[in-house]
Design a protein around this motif. Sequence first.
Motif, short mmCIF file in Angstrom:
data_model
loop_
_atom_site.label_atom_id
_atom_site.label_comp_id
_atom_site.label_asym_id
_atom_site.label_seq_id
_atom_site.Cartn_x
_atom_site.Cartn_y
_atom_site.Cartn_z
N ASN A 113 -9.06 104.55 38.87
CA ASN A 113 -10.09 105.27 39.61
C ASN A 113 -9.49 106.46 40.34
O ASN A 113 -8.48 106.33 41.03
CB ASN A 113 -10.76 104.36 40.65
CG ASN A 113 -11.79 103.44 40.02
OD1 ASN A 113 -12.56 103.86 39.18
ND2 ASN A 113 -11.80 102.18 40.44
N GLY A 114 -10.07 107.63 40.18
CA GLY A 114 -9.62 108.81 40.92
C GLY A 114 -8.62 109.64 40.16
O GLY A 114 -8.81 110.84 39.97
N SER A 115 -7.55 109.00 39.68
CA SER A 115 -6.52 109.73 38.94
C SER A 115 -5.57 108.74 38.29
O SER A 115 -5.56 107.56 38.64
CB SER A 115 -5.74 110.67 39.86
OG SER A 115 -5.01 109.94 40.84
N TRP A 116 -4.78 109.24 37.35
CA TRP A 116 -3.73 108.44 36.74
C TRP A 116 -2.64 109.36 36.22
O TRP A 116 -2.86 110.55 36.00
CB TRP A 116 -4.27 107.54 35.63
CG TRP A 116 -4.70 108.25 34.38
CD1 TRP A 116 -3.95 108.54 33.28
CD2 TRP A 116 -6.01 108.77 34.11
NE1 TRP A 116 -4.69 109.19 32.33
CE2 TRP A 116 -5.97 109.34 32.81
CE3 TRP A 116 -7.21 108.80 34.82
CZ2 TRP A 116 -7.07 109.95 32.23
CZ3 TRP A 116 -8.31 109.42 34.23
CH2 TRP A 116 -8.23 109.97 32.95
N ALA A 117 -1.46 108.78 36.07
CA ALA A 117 -0.32 109.54 35.58
C ALA A 117 -0.38 109.62 34.06
O ALA A 117 -0.43 108.59 33.38
CB ALA A 117 0.98 108.91 36.02
N ALA A 118 -0.39 110.83 33.53
CA ALA A 118 -0.40 111.01 32.08
C ALA A 118 0.98 110.69 31.51
O ALA A 118 1.98 110.65 32.22
CB ALA A 118 -0.80 112.44 31.74
N LYS A 119 1.02 110.50 30.21
CA LYS A 119 2.26 110.14 29.53
C LYS A 119 3.32 111.22 29.66
O LYS A 119 4.52 110.94 29.70
CB LYS A 119 1.96 109.85 28.06
CG LYS A 119 3.04 109.10 27.31
CD LYS A 119 2.55 108.72 25.94
CE LYS A 119 3.58 107.91 25.16
NZ LYS A 119 3.04 107.50 23.83
N ASP A 120 2.86 112.49 29.76
CA ASP A 120 3.81 113.60 29.87
C ASP A 120 4.26 113.86 31.30
O ASP A 120 4.99 114.82 31.57
CB ASP A 120 3.20 114.87 29.28
CG ASP A 120 1.94 115.32 30.01
OD1 ASP A 120 1.59 114.71 31.05
OD2 ASP A 120 1.29 116.28 29.56
N GLY A 121 3.80 113.02 32.23
CA GLY A 121 4.24 113.14 33.61
C GLY A 121 3.25 113.85 34.51
O GLY A 121 3.42 113.87 35.73
N GLY A 122 2.22 114.45 33.95
CA GLY A 122 1.21 115.12 34.75
C GLY A 122 0.25 114.15 35.39
O GLY A 122 0.23 112.95 35.07
N LEU A 123 -0.57 114.65 36.31
CA LEU A 123 -1.56 113.84 36.99
C LEU A 123 -2.94 114.24 36.49
O LEU A 123 -3.31 115.42 36.52
CB LEU A 123 -1.47 114.03 38.50
CG LEU A 123 -2.29 113.06 39.37
CD1 LEU A 123 -1.77 111.64 39.21
CD2 LEU A 123 -2.24 113.48 40.84
N VAL A 124 -3.70 113.26 36.03
CA VAL A 124 -5.04 113.51 35.50
C VAL A 124 -6.07 113.02 36.51
O VAL A 124 -5.99 111.88 36.99
CB VAL A 124 -5.24 112.78 34.15
CG1 VAL A 124 -6.63 113.07 33.60
CG2 VAL A 124 -4.17 113.18 33.16
N ALA A 125 -7.02 113.88 36.87
CA ALA A 125 -8.07 113.50 37.80
C ALA A 125 -9.24 112.89 37.04
O ALA A 125 -9.56 113.29 35.92
CB ALA A 125 -8.55 114.72 38.59
#
Length: 289
Positions: A201-213
Amino acid sequence: MQVKTIAEQLFFTTVRIDTVAANGAQGAGTGFLFAHKVGEQAFPFVVTNKHVVNGMKSGALTFLQRDGEAPRLGQGYRLAIESWTDAWFGHPSPDIDIAVCPFAPIEAHIKAQDNIDLFYRFVVSDTIPTSQQVADLDAVESVTFIGYPNGVWDSKNLLPIARRGTTASPIEVDFEGTPRFLIDASVFGGSSGSPVFILNNGSWAAKDGGLVAGTRFHFVGVIAAVFFRTHLNNIIAVPIPTQVQPMAQQQEMIDLGIVFKARTVVETIEAFLKARNIDTSNVTVVPQS
């Protein structure tokens, strides 16, 4: 209780299963409501493990009642099924511990017999991640699973228990060449049949290290077994026991659960439809939203 968020709805996807073995021993397990979508059509089932069903003399499913659009917390409906094993259909492979039971006849029977409406939410097949979404998952992801560990639940409100852990093997990889993966979590008897989700919920860490909202939600599998360490220091996988009983002193749980991947649920339902000669082109069942 307002049932709006994904997390809130998950508490209404499960069904408590109580069983009685041939020797009179009582057990508990978890079932959940699943709708397999074929185009605009949906085929609803209760899903659990084969080992929750097989060898049992009888069983019962406990549902929540509905009041308008809201759940009647604490008001349940317990449906006893004497021909327990006959009510279920297992995955064609003996090694895949998944069983399903058609839900529409159950709901119709309860309505016709007692004029009771049930409150529930389905896990829908389009929440199963696509191959690309699976590839986007990291090797270690947080998971949430819902059920009745050791038969524990909120007996006042008739709600299940939510627990969390992490993947212990990559979901993208078939563990030991089978449609399974491992989770690092405390999995106890009664958790057999618990659905497993990825919920961010809200966000998660993408596989490439970025943050996804945003929010990410996937149905990824069904808990079926755990690993034990024996007195000979061997590590063995065994189905999660449905009976609440003391563990042998020479056995030790190592907090690794075995999860059958979500696709095995779809495979079981499709095998059922084929075995019953159900034409998916003209049968329409619209589940509760």
